[in-house]
Design a protein around this motif. Sequence first.
Motif, PDB file in Angstrom:
ATOM      1  N   UNK A  44       0.786  -1.223   0.000  1.00 57.25           N
ATOM      2  CA  UNK A  44       0.000   0.000   0.000  1.00 57.25           C
ATOM      3  C   UNK A  44       0.818   1.273   0.000  1.00 57.25           C
ATOM      4  N   UNK A  45       2.136   1.129   0.092  1.00 57.04           N
ATOM      5  CA  UNK A  45       3.011   2.311   0.115  1.00 57.04           C
ATOM      6  C   UNK A  45       3.815   2.419  -1.172  1.00 57.04           C
ATOM      7  N   UNK A  46       4.310   3.624  -1.429  1.00 52.62           N
ATOM      8  CA  UNK A  46       5.195   3.818  -2.561  1.00 52.62           C
ATOM      9  C   UNK A  46       6.585   3.278  -2.233  1.00 52.62           C
ATOM     10  N   UNK A  47       7.330   2.985  -3.293  1.00 52.74           N
ATOM     11  CA  UNK A  47       8.702   2.528  -3.098  1.00 52.74           C
ATOM     12  C   UNK A  47       9.533   3.681  -2.537  1.00 52.74           C
ATOM     13  N   UNK A  48      10.323   3.371  -1.519  1.00 52.90           N
ATOM     14  CA  UNK A  48      11.105   4.380  -0.799  1.00 52.90           C
ATOM     15  C   UNK A  48      12.581   4.025  -0.865  1.00 52.90           C
ATOM     16  N   UNK A  49      13.408   4.978  -1.240  1.00 55.23           N
ATOM     17  CA  UNK A  49      14.851   4.762  -1.231  1.00 55.23           C
ATOM     18  C   UNK A  49      15.391   4.939   0.176  1.00 55.23           C
ATOM     19  N   UNK A  95       9.993  -0.858   9.440  1.00 52.88           N
ATOM     20  CA  UNK A  95      11.008  -1.254   8.460  1.00 52.88           C
ATOM     21  C   UNK A  95      10.524  -2.430   7.606  1.00 52.88           C
ATOM     22  N   UNK A  96       9.387  -2.987   7.937  1.00 47.72           N
ATOM     23  CA  UNK A  96       8.850  -4.119   7.195  1.00 47.72           C
ATOM     24  C   UNK A  96       8.570  -3.751   5.749  1.00 47.72           C
ATOM     25  N   UNK A  97       8.943  -4.637   4.839  1.00 51.85           N
ATOM     26  CA  UNK A  97       8.681  -4.411   3.431  1.00 51.85           C
ATOM     27  C   UNK A  97       9.541  -5.289   2.557  1.00 51.85           C
TER      28      UNK A  97
END
Length: 137
Positions: A44-49, A95-97
């Motif tokens: 449900x979230x955008x990809x984050x660097x 931090x899960x993902x």
Amino acid sequence: QVQLAESGGDSVQAGGSLRLSCAASASVYARNMQCMAWFRQAPGNEREGVAAMKIRGSNAGVKWLADSVKGRFAISQDNAENTLSLQMMNLKPEDTGMYYCAATQGVFCMRAIQDLHSIPARDYPNWGQGTQVTVSA
């Protein structure tokens, strides 16, 4: 074709540590890749660097970490093994993902990160398949 393969993802409790690795084919270097980075994406979230490193050219060795992981994550490179690592400590449920390794030939890749205070995913055409990190409270 650049080949990137992530490993090291696992399920841990909050406060635990993990070390992710990104194995890059020799062509990553032969193709003049300039920056390698770690991204993550939760459902449900955008990809984050979260972390990046300049691996060649001017400013080689310069690293960048997102504010959310500073003091807990560290990015490093093993040239002999063609491996990019992400050491993660004091892990939190947020931090899960799925964690992805990416690479770009853009020579101004690190300057872009520093100017934007984030890693522009659109500038990275080479991606691995990802490794899952799950942190439970």
